[in-house]
Design an enzyme around this catalytic site. Sequence first.
Site, mmCIF file in Angstrom:
data_model
loop_
_atom_site.group_PDB
_atom_site.id
_atom_site.type_symbol
_atom_site.label_atom_id
_atom_site.label_comp_id
_atom_site.label_asym_id
_atom_site.label_seq_id
_atom_site.Cartn_x
_atom_site.Cartn_y
_atom_site.Cartn_z
ATOM 1 C CB THR A 34 36.220 53.533 36.514
ATOM 2 O OG1 THR A 34 36.582 52.264 37.315
ATOM 3 C CG2 THR A 34 37.406 54.036 35.575
ATOM 4 N N GLY A 73 28.065 50.606 36.879
ATOM 5 C CA GLY A 73 27.461 49.583 36.587
ATOM 6 C C GLY A 73 25.726 50.117 36.902
ATOM 7 C CD GLU A 317 36.050 46.592 42.973
ATOM 8 O OE1 GLU A 317 34.556 46.338 42.624
ATOM 9 O OE2 GLU A 317 36.802 46.814 42.842
HETATM 10 C C1 LIG Z 1 29.340 45.134 42.617
HETATM 11 C C2 LIG Z 1 29.778 43.290 42.840
HETATM 12 C C3 LIG Z 1 28.798 42.917 44.085
HETATM 13 C C4 LIG Z 1 29.659 41.914 44.573
HETATM 14 C C5 LIG Z 1 30.579 41.211 43.099
HETATM 15 C C6 LIG Z 1 29.770 39.535 43.718
HETATM 16 C C7 LIG Z 1 29.378 39.227 42.734
HETATM 17 C C8 LIG Z 1 29.889 39.300 41.695
HETATM 18 C C9 LIG Z 1 28.574 38.961 40.241
HETATM 19 C C10 LIG Z 1 28.188 39.886 39.439
HETATM 20 C C11 LIG Z 1 29.105 41.196 38.889
HETATM 21 C C12 LIG Z 1 28.275 42.277 38.379
HETATM 22 C C13 LIG Z 1 28.201 43.322 39.016
HETATM 23 C C14 LIG Z 1 29.617 43.821 39.180
HETATM 24 C C15 LIG Z 1 30.264 44.256 38.368
HETATM 25 C C16 LIG Z 1 31.479 45.377 38.594
HETATM 26 C C17 LIG Z 1 31.450 45.527 39.352
HETATM 27 C C18 LIG Z 1 32.703 46.607 39.369
HETATM 28 C C19 LIG Z 1 33.076 47.529 40.007
HETATM 29 C C20 LIG Z 1 34.797 48.388 39.997
HETATM 30 O O1 LIG Z 1 35.688 48.347 39.226
HETATM 31 S S1 LIG Z 1 35.040 49.513 40.977
HETATM 32 C C21 LIG Z 1 36.936 49.983 40.952
HETATM 33 C C22 LIG Z 1 37.553 49.249 40.571
HETATM 34 N N1 LIG Z 1 38.680 50.234 40.733
HETATM 35 C C23 LIG Z 1 40.171 49.573 41.246
HETATM 36 O O2 LIG Z 1 40.037 48.440 41.398
HETATM 37 C C24 LIG Z 1 40.889 50.234 40.995
HETATM 38 C C25 LIG Z 1 43.105 49.070 40.900
HETATM 39 N N2 LIG Z 1 43.902 50.519 41.476
HETATM 40 C C26 LIG Z 1 43.517 50.263 42.842
HETATM 41 O O3 LIG Z 1 43.433 49.346 43.974
HETATM 42 C C27 LIG Z 1 45.212 51.443 43.136
HETATM 43 O O4 LIG Z 1 44.956 52.308 42.699
HETATM 44 C C28 LIG Z 1 45.994 50.460 43.547
HETATM 45 C C29 LIG Z 1 46.559 49.760 44.477
HETATM 46 C C30 LIG Z 1 46.831 50.213 42.193
HETATM 47 C C31 LIG Z 1 46.896 51.605 43.787
HETATM 48 O O5 LIG Z 1 46.572 52.466 44.719
HETATM 49 P P1 LIG Z 1 47.708 53.432 45.444
HETATM 50 O O6 LIG Z 1 48.030 54.420 44.273
HETATM 51 O O7 LIG Z 1 46.511 54.610 45.917
HETATM 52 O O8 LIG Z 1 48.578 53.165 46.423
HETATM 53 P P2 LIG Z 1 50.348 52.864 45.885
HETATM 54 O O9 LIG Z 1 50.450 51.555 45.156
HETATM 55 O O10 LIG Z 1 51.104 53.941 46.157
HETATM 56 O O11 LIG Z 1 50.307 51.592 47.392
HETATM 57 C C32 LIG Z 1 50.342 52.777 48.761
HETATM 58 C C33 LIG Z 1 50.357 51.550 49.917
HETATM 59 O O12 LIG Z 1 48.680 51.066 49.710
HETATM 60 C C34 LIG Z 1 48.565 50.055 49.542
HETATM 61 N N3 LIG Z 1 46.861 49.447 49.600
HETATM 62 C C35 LIG Z 1 46.465 49.541 48.054
HETATM 63 N N4 LIG Z 1 45.378 49.062 48.110
HETATM 64 C C36 LIG Z 1 45.381 49.188 49.127
HETATM 65 C C37 LIG Z 1 44.220 48.266 50.215
HETATM 66 N N5 LIG Z 1 43.278 48.117 49.179
HETATM 67 N N6 LIG Z 1 44.209 47.815 51.483
HETATM 68 C C38 LIG Z 1 45.471 47.944 51.980
HETATM 69 N N7 LIG Z 1 46.576 48.454 51.417
HETATM 70 C C39 LIG Z 1 46.530 48.805 50.393
HETATM 71 C C40 LIG Z 1 49.864 49.249 48.840
HETATM 72 O O13 LIG Z 1 49.609 48.254 49.162
HETATM 73 C C41 LIG Z 1 50.896 50.026 49.540
HETATM 74 O O14 LIG Z 1 51.598 49.592 50.966
HETATM 75 P P3 LIG Z 1 53.062 49.586 50.233
HETATM 76 O O15 LIG Z 1 52.866 49.424 52.403
HETATM 77 O O16 LIG Z 1 53.178 50.902 50.727
HETATM 78 O O17 LIG Z 1 53.838 48.687 49.601
HETATM 79 C C1 LIG Z 2 32.498 45.383 33.026
HETATM 80 C C2 LIG Z 2 32.845 45.973 34.505
HETATM 81 C C3 LIG Z 2 32.229 46.656 35.163
HETATM 82 C C4 LIG Z 2 32.145 47.934 35.744
HETATM 83 N N1 LIG Z 2 32.205 48.503 36.221
HETATM 84 C C5 LIG Z 2 32.400 49.699 37.344
HETATM 85 C C6 LIG Z 2 32.029 50.038 38.396
HETATM 86 O O1 LIG Z 2 30.497 49.309 38.787
HETATM 87 N N2 LIG Z 2 32.316 51.040 39.044
HETATM 88 C C7 LIG Z 2 33.828 51.919 38.593
HETATM 89 O O2 LIG Z 2 33.919 52.419 39.397
HETATM 90 N N3 LIG Z 2 34.370 51.417 37.790
HETATM 91 C C8 LIG Z 2 33.886 49.975 37.152
HETATM 92 N N4 LIG Z 2 34.561 49.063 36.326
HETATM 93 C C9 LIG Z 2 36.077 49.612 35.376
HETATM 94 C C10 LIG Z 2 37.497 48.649 36.361
HETATM 95 O O3 LIG Z 2 37.029 49.214 37.658
HETATM 96 C C11 LIG Z 2 38.431 49.554 35.376
HETATM 97 O O4 LIG Z 2 38.414 49.228 34.156
HETATM 98 C C12 LIG Z 2 40.067 48.598 35.755
HETATM 99 O O5 LIG Z 2 40.571 48.880 37.448
HETATM 100 C C13 LIG Z 2 40.982 48.408 35.401
HETATM 101 O O6 LIG Z 2 41.083 50.330 35.150
HETATM 102 P P1 LIG Z 2 41.658 50.610 33.398
HETATM 103 O O7 LIG Z 2 40.022 50.264 32.538
HETATM 104 O O8 LIG Z 2 42.344 52.469 33.755
HETATM 105 O O9 LIG Z 2 43.115 49.858 32.673
HETATM 106 P P2 LIG Z 2 44.259 50.417 32.576
HETATM 107 O O10 LIG Z 2 44.539 50.560 34.192
HETATM 108 O O11 LIG Z 2 44.258 51.787 31.548
HETATM 109 O O12 LIG Z 2 44.605 49.839 32.287
HETATM 110 C C14 LIG Z 2 45.416 49.575 30.929
HETATM 111 C C15 LIG Z 2 46.674 48.142 30.632
HETATM 112 O O13 LIG Z 2 47.721 49.279 31.240
HETATM 113 C C16 LIG Z 2 48.342 48.673 31.991
HETATM 114 N N5 LIG Z 2 48.626 48.615 34.058
HETATM 115 C C17 LIG Z 2 48.188 50.620 34.112
HETATM 116 N N6 LIG Z 2 48.788 50.843 34.630
HETATM 117 C C18 LIG Z 2 49.564 50.151 34.894
HETATM 118 C C19 LIG Z 2 50.942 50.151 35.717
HETATM 119 N N7 LIG Z 2 51.115 50.699 36.624
HETATM 120 N N8 LIG Z 2 52.301 48.536 35.520
HETATM 121 C C20 LIG Z 2 51.491 48.225 34.215
HETATM 122 N N9 LIG Z 2 50.549 48.383 33.814
HETATM 123 C C21 LIG Z 2 50.238 49.106 33.913
HETATM 124 C C22 LIG Z 2 47.072 47.228 32.554
HETATM 125 O O14 LIG Z 2 47.343 46.337 33.570
HETATM 126 C C23 LIG Z 2 46.218 47.110 31.754
HETATM 127 O O15 LIG Z 2 46.813 45.912 30.651
HETATM 128 C C24 LIG Z 2 34.084 48.311 35.118
HETATM 129 C C25 LIG Z 2 34.777 47.997 34.358
HETATM 130 C C26 LIG Z 2 34.587 46.814 33.365
HETATM 131 C C27 LIG Z 2 34.662 46.178 32.356
#
Ligand SMILES: CC/C=C\C/C=C\C/C=C\C/C=C\C/C=C\CCCC(=O)SCCNC(=O)CCNC(=O)[C@H](O)C(C)(C)COP(=O)(O)OP(=O)(O)OC[C@H]1O[C@@H](n2cnc3c(N)ncnc32)[C@H](O)[C@@H]1OP(=O)(O)O
Ligand SMILES: Cc1cc2nc3c(=O)[nH]c(=O)nc-3n(C[C@H](O)[C@H](O)[C@H](O)COP(=O)(O)OP(=O)(O)OC[C@H]3O[C@@H](n4cnc5c(N)ncnc54)[C@H](O)[C@@H]3O)c2cc1C
Length: 551
Positions: A34, A73, A317
């Site tokens: 992110t 993190g 996530e």
């Molecule tokens: C570390 C934690 C470990 C363990 C957890 C256990 C316990 C937890 C305990 C404690 C927790 C403690 C600490 C953890 C704290 C925080 C960790 C947080 C870490 C993070 O947040 S990391 C960042 C995460 N970010 C996201 O999740 C971003 C979300 N966005 C997306 O996933 C993508 O951008 C999207 C899916 C919204 C869109 O992707 P895109 O634009 O590339 O794709 P399209 O929308 O155009 O779709 C195309 C096509 O691809 C398919 N698709 C998309 N994603 C997937 C996938 N993952 N796998 C398979 N296919 C996928 C989609 O469906 C489309 O298919 P189609 O056939 O064309 O319809």
């Molecule tokens: C405690 C914590 C720990 C984290 N740890 C990590 C980490 O270790 N590594 C890492 O890489 N990231 C980490 N993140 C980031 C996290 O994965 C992102 O915050 C999360 O994926 C949401 O993305 P964003 O913040 O860009 O939200 P945004 O996408 O900006 O969302 C803002 C609002 O807009 C809406 N929105 C956005 N796009 C659309 C759309 N296409 N259509 C409709 N609505 C939409 C959402 O639903 C939401 O309501 C962490 C976040 C938190 C809070």
Amino acid sequence: MFVPTLMGQCTPEQQAYWLPRALDMQIIGTYAQTELGHGTFIRGLETTATYDPETETFVMNSPTLTSYKWWAGGLAKTVNYCIVVAQLYTKGVCHGTHPFIVQIRDEETHMPRPGVKVGDIGPKLGFNTADNGYLGFDNYRIPRDNMMMKNAQVLKDGTYVKVARHGKATYGTMVFVRVLLVNEAAFNLAKACTIAVRYSAIRRQCSPDSEGSELQVLDYSTQQHKLFICIATAHALQLNSTWLWKTFSDTLAAIKQGNVDTLPELHALSSCLKALSTADAASLIEQCRHACGGHGYMMSSGLPYLYAFVTATRTYEGDYTILLLQTARFLVKAYEQVEAGKPLTPTVSYLSQAFTGKKLPWDSSPDGIIRAFQALAAGKLSSTVKSLRKRLESGLSYEQAWELSTIQLNGAAEAHCRAVMSQNYKSEIERLTVNSSPNVKLVLQQLYKVYLYYWALERTGDLLLYTSISESDIFELQLRYEGLLKEIRPNAVGIVDAFDLRDEVLHSALGSYDGNVYERLMAEAQKSPLNAEPVNQTFHTYLKPMMKGKL
Ligand SMILES: CC/C=C\C/C=C\C/C=C\C/C=C\C/C=C\CCCC(=O)SCCNC(=O)CCNC(=O)[C@H](O)C(C)(C)COP(=O)(O)OP(=O)(O)OC[C@H]1O[C@@H](n2cnc3c(N)ncnc32)[C@H](O)[C@@H]1OP(=O)(O)O
Ligand SMILES: Cc1cc2nc3c(=O)[nH]c(=O)nc-3n(C[C@H](O)[C@H](O)[C@H](O)COP(=O)(O)OP(=O)(O)OC[C@H]3O[C@@H](n4cnc5c(N)ncnc54)[C@H](O)[C@@H]3O)c2cc1C
């Protein structure tokens, strides 16, 4: 997320080098995807990794303020390595986002490496024991081998080679963590309901008749309504998490054999189950806090901490809305498959019988309610597709029509997920209690019925639209639900004790096993620094001068 990504995105040679170092804690890493400007839209990330064949290195850059990594993190002060997701450029062409292993601090001095800007992002709603950080690069070079090359490679001369069979293979760690988070939601909700149910058995308030003693608050129907759905949901999430883990393992095994056919269904399932389980857990933990009245607001109750921790899981996530929309994409395709008479994958197979154009006859048995949830999901999906097509006919592009339909799409995905969860809840209980005592079976079935009745009563409007349920059916279901709460009441404390959570894990003055709530609240209060001295110095500095009119 560092270690799972090393496991999932590295070649065997890279794993052999990095994994032992990470597992031994010789290096500490995090997952920096992110950025300040983008989290959801991964394709919009701005950090660049440009290959230089002369030096066989990637040059990492953060070209804008919004390209700074943000949130990872442990990034601020703890880690010395991280996985950086960056736009890969080679031979002047951008190949999209790819993961790289980047050393950001010296292994001996822990100083940030030249060209690396790293720091802490500041206080958050919760998670304040984690040093979530920011990270920027200024022409910072890493060796070519530090690109994680299982799914794509850059050869020495800069040639780009795609290896993966699925375009989204690099998103694998996110899918894995989403699967784990369903279990995490169950565990934290179980903690909250253990605290709230135990406390409600100790807390007495009000006397129905002026002569009698005060009732345990757990005896009030409204309190049971608040809490028993929490217990039932904790079980629903736990059982769905076990089921999802198996689905994940099966898919992983198939992918290892070169078959990626089941990945779309796994993605759709892990997305909606992560979304619903984290959202339900967060709102029900807050409900547990409400159920504990004023004492629930104390940090020493443990509930504010739990809420702050779990509400973040709804966002990280993959945000709730975003993940439901991913499931909706899968559902719309399933709808089209039904129309084309093509076979469906298991979790959407119910759709093949659902589009009859008639309302489903209402049946209040558990199986009947699950069928009603499926009819509701199918009905919502069908109306959503109609809206989508109407918008397309009006001349809008697919993207525009999709965007205008997203409220309905989310509704359909939520309904689908609730139907899947209900079905799994039932079948997992049946599977797991084959050899259980009749009493255990009875209690688990009561909880599972609470879940079904609760959600049917929450969705009466939808049921009226898509099933033949009548006003008297709803009235009858309400009475049945209220009767069920009374059946569960005598066992409620025993049921939460069965979660088997130690006091050290609950960390709550209200929820300890011995029930010494008031003693513990007072003992915790004594720890306040304000109680260290009889008169606080602020009295002399501010209050007294103010009272004497000298301020
Ligand atoms: C570390 C934690 C470990 C363990 C957890 C256990 C316990 C937890 C305990 C404690 C927790 C403690 C600490 C953890 C704290 C925080 C960790 C947080 C870490 C993070 O947040 S990391 C960042 C995460 N970010 C996201 O999740 C971003 C979300 N966005 C997306 O996933 C993508 O951008 C999207 C899916 C919204 C869109 O992707 P895109 O634009 O590339 O794709 P399209 O929308 O155009 O779709 C195309 C096509 O691809 C398919 N698709 C998309 N994603 C997937 C996938 N993952 N796998 C398979 N296919 C996928 C989609 O469906 C489309 O298919 P189609 O056939 O064309 O319809
Ligand atoms: C405690 C914590 C720990 C984290 N740890 C990590 C980490 O270790 N590594 C890492 O890489 N990231 C980490 N993140 C980031 C996290 O994965 C992102 O915050 C999360 O994926 C949401 O993305 P964003 O913040 O860009 O939200 P945004 O996408 O900006 O969302 C803002 C609002 O807009 C809406 N929105 C956005 N796009 C659309 C759309 N296409 N259509 C409709 N609505 C939409 C959402 O639903 C939401 O309501 C962490 C976040 C938190 C809070």
